[in-house]
Scaffold this motif. Structure first.
Motif, PDB file in Angstrom:
ATOM      1  N   LEU A  26       1.034  -0.897   0.067  1.00  0.00           N
ATOM      2  CA  LEU A  26       0.010  -0.413   0.144  1.00  0.00           C
ATOM      3  C   LEU A  26       0.638   0.876  -0.140  1.00  0.00           C
ATOM      4  N   MET A  27       0.631   1.764  -0.323  1.00  0.00           N
ATOM      5  CA  MET A  27       0.988   3.348  -0.903  1.00  0.00           C
ATOM      6  C   MET A  27       0.862   4.196   0.353  1.00  0.00           C
ATOM      7  N   VAL A  28       1.474   4.944   1.541  1.00  0.00           N
ATOM      8  CA  VAL A  28       0.421   5.781   2.087  1.00  0.00           C
ATOM      9  C   VAL A  28       1.103   7.634   2.282  1.00  0.00           C
ATOM     10  N   PHE A  29       0.120   9.003   2.208  1.00  0.00           N
ATOM     11  CA  PHE A  29       0.800   9.325   2.028  1.00  0.00           C
ATOM     12  C   PHE A  29       1.478  10.328   2.942  1.00  0.00           C
ATOM     13  N   GLU A  30       2.014  11.344   2.237  1.00  0.00           N
ATOM     14  CA  GLU A  30       3.178  12.184   3.576  1.00  0.00           C
ATOM     15  C   GLU A  30       3.174  12.104   5.230  1.00  0.00           C
ATOM     16  N   LYS A  31       1.566  12.898   4.543  1.00  0.00           N
ATOM     17  CA  LYS A  31       0.311  13.213   5.831  1.00  0.00           C
ATOM     18  C   LYS A  31       0.257  12.349   7.001  1.00  0.00           C
ATOM     19  N   ASP A  32       0.404  11.185   6.207  1.00  0.00           N
ATOM     20  CA  ASP A  32      -0.182  10.056   7.655  1.00  0.00           C
ATOM     21  C   ASP A  32       0.948   9.294   8.022  1.00  0.00           C
ATOM     22  N   VAL A  33       1.669   8.799   7.181  1.00  0.00           N
ATOM     23  CA  VAL A  33       3.349   8.165   7.681  1.00  0.00           C
ATOM     24  C   VAL A  33       3.840   8.440   9.692  1.00  0.00           C
ATOM     25  N   TYR A  34       3.559   9.428  10.009  1.00  0.00           N
ATOM     26  CA  TYR A  34       3.368   9.148  11.532  1.00  0.00           C
ATOM     27  C   TYR A  34       3.028   8.453  11.741  1.00  0.00           C
ATOM     28  N   LYS A  35       1.830   8.260  11.418  1.00  0.00           N
ATOM     29  CA  LYS A  35       0.880   7.356  12.931  1.00  0.00           C
ATOM     30  C   LYS A  35       0.875   5.687  12.222  1.00  0.00           C
ATOM     31  N   THR A  90      -5.223   2.870  13.021  1.00  0.00           N
ATOM     32  CA  THR A  90      -3.206   3.298  14.005  1.00  0.00           C
ATOM     33  C   THR A  90      -3.241   2.580  15.569  1.00  0.00           C
ATOM     34  N   GLY A  91      -4.496   2.686  15.925  1.00  0.00           N
ATOM     35  CA  GLY A  91      -4.612   2.988  17.792  1.00  0.00           C
ATOM     36  C   GLY A  91      -5.469   2.440  17.871  1.00  0.00           C
ATOM     37  N   GLU A  92      -6.061   1.660  19.157  1.00  0.00           N
ATOM     38  CA  GLU A  92      -7.440   1.569  19.591  1.00  0.00           C
ATOM     39  C   GLU A  92      -7.477   2.787  20.858  1.00  0.00           C
ATOM     40  N   LYS A  93      -9.434   3.213  21.004  1.00  0.00           N
ATOM     41  CA  LYS A  93      -9.201   3.563  22.135  1.00  0.00           C
ATOM     42  C   LYS A  93     -10.281   3.817  22.525  1.00  0.00           C
ATOM     43  N   SER A  94     -11.027   3.506  23.542  1.00  0.00           N
ATOM     44  CA  SER A  94     -12.075   3.507  24.399  1.00  0.00           C
ATOM     45  C   SER A  94     -12.986   5.316  24.534  1.00  0.00           C
ATOM     46  N   VAL A  95     -13.883   4.867  23.851  1.00  0.00           N
ATOM     47  CA  VAL A  95     -14.443   6.553  22.905  1.00  0.00           C
ATOM     48  C   VAL A  95     -16.264   6.093  23.596  1.00  0.00           C
TER      49      VAL A  95
END
Length: 397
Positions: free
Chosen positions: A238-247, A309-314
């Protein structure tokens, strides 16, 4: 005077009669008009129990739910280069047999075709000659070595014999390497068994993707004869764009669909994130191992993925519980009460903010806390906002 009095009484009687007829007409129209099921005020809408049931509105408190952040990414299915192979001829020769067709499953070392050419026969005969000479020189070397050690033989003769032997031994090893590359049994050739047909074998397990030769065709050493791919090692690229790479990071789950196989969702886990940006578009490659590899998966298929990218209870509600109006998201609180012995539902619009979106659920961020036990509509927000707007328009008129 008497005539004037009669005239006034007549006018009064006619007016009373017309008013009475008008009231009866209004009463008749009201009797014929169906009972209103929807009433509203500013920022709210009311539904009868019948209307509530017919719309199938679900009402409950806002639940706490584990949601994951999602990064959308597109790409295709790929196979690592070590699990793809182009099979070529080691030496130029003519194709004598082809033993496979496209789509066949093959194992490493399996014969795919055979080749024949005078040069191949000459190579084997050259090896037999060199091997025989090497054996003779080996014996002569051992003899001269013994004489030299006993001080009987000439040192010069011993050194020359040693040089000839080592040179011939190196030449024989070179021929042996070529014969092994041709998948020939070196020991048989040593005994004078010359192969007429030389096998072309598969270097890996996999499936025949392409057959690019014909019977009788002369193939050069660099000519690709067969393309083989091992789909057991197919993965999502998959190709991930620059704005999302840190995630994005190793170990995260990906759920993806294959464009050519609608309705199928597969799961994969990231095992590698690229460290260099591709240009146009500026993105990095993300590689993920597929949990369950289906038979229909073929390298080159286009895929659409959602990286968790990560799970949390909301606090979260289904997407159909949220509506956007004038660029602002709203939900509806719900409360039931009795009116004239009938249950009626009241819904009030409450402005919120949204957060994570995951598998049809949306994180709810309240701008003001709701009273404990407050119930909200879980669906039909679009319908409720439409009815609320109708009520407001009616009141404006």
């Amino acid at each position: 005077m008497k005539k004037h009095f009669i005239y006034i009484v007549t006018i009064a009687f006619v007016a009373t009669f017309l008013a009475s007829c008008g009231n009866k007409a209004d009463e008749g129209q009201q009797d014929e008009q169906p009972q209103e099921e929807i009433k509203g005020g500013e920022g709210e809408v009311h539904l009868s129990q019948l209307k509530f049931n017919s719309l199938g509105i679900k009402v409950d408190e806002i639940p706490t739910r584990p949601l994951s952040g999602v990064v959308e990414a597109n790409g295709q299915l790929e196979v690592p280069p070590q699990h793809e192979a182009t099979v070529t001829a080691i030496l130029g020769a003519n194709v004598t047999t082809i033993k496979v067709i496209e789509g066949d499953k093959v194992r490493k070392g399996q014969t795919l075709a055979t080749l024949a050419h005078p040069d191949l026969s000459q190579l084997q005969m050259n090896y037999v000659r060199v091997y025989s000479q090497m054996q003779y020189l080996e014996k002569e070397y051992e003899r001269q070595k013994k004489l030299y050690e006993e001080k009987v033989g000439s040192g010069k003769t011993f050194e020359q014999t040693q040089a000839d032997y080592l040179s011939m031994k190196g030449e024989a090893k070179g021929y042996e390497a070529q014969l092994r590359q041709l998948s020939l049994n070196v020991e048989k050739v040593q005994r004078g068994n010359i192969y007429q047909n030389v096998p072309v074998v598969s270097p890996i397990d996999g499936f025949i993707e392409k057959v690019e030769v014909q019977i009788g065709q002369f193939v050069d050493p660099q000519k690709g004869m067969f393309m083989i791919v091992n789909n057991d090692h197919i993965h999502a690229d998959l190709m991930v764009f620059e704005k999302d790479v840190y995630k994005v990071m190793k170990g995260q789950d990906i759920f993806f669909t294959v464009e050519s196989v609608p309705g199928t969702t597969l799961k994969a886990k990231i095992y590698s994130v690229g460290k260099q940006f591709e240009q146009n578009p500026k993105a990095v490659h993300v590689h993920a191992e597929i949990d369950q590899k289906e038979d229909f998966l073929i390298p080159g298929m286009y895929i659409n993925g959602r990286i968790h990218t990560g799970e949390k209870s909301v606090l979260a509600l289904p997407e159909s519980a949220i509506i956007e109006e004038d660029g602002k998201p709203f939900i509806f609180t719900a409360a039931a009460h009795k009116e004239d012995g009938q249950t009626e539902w009241g819904f009030k619009a409450v402005e919120i903010r949204t957060g994570l979106v995951d598998e049809g659920w949306v994180e709810i961020k309240l701008l003001m806390p709701l009273p404990e036990g407050t119930k909200v509509a879980w669906n039909n927000a679009y319908y409720l906002i439409s009815e609320m707007n109708k009520s407001q328009t009616s009141h404006d008129h």
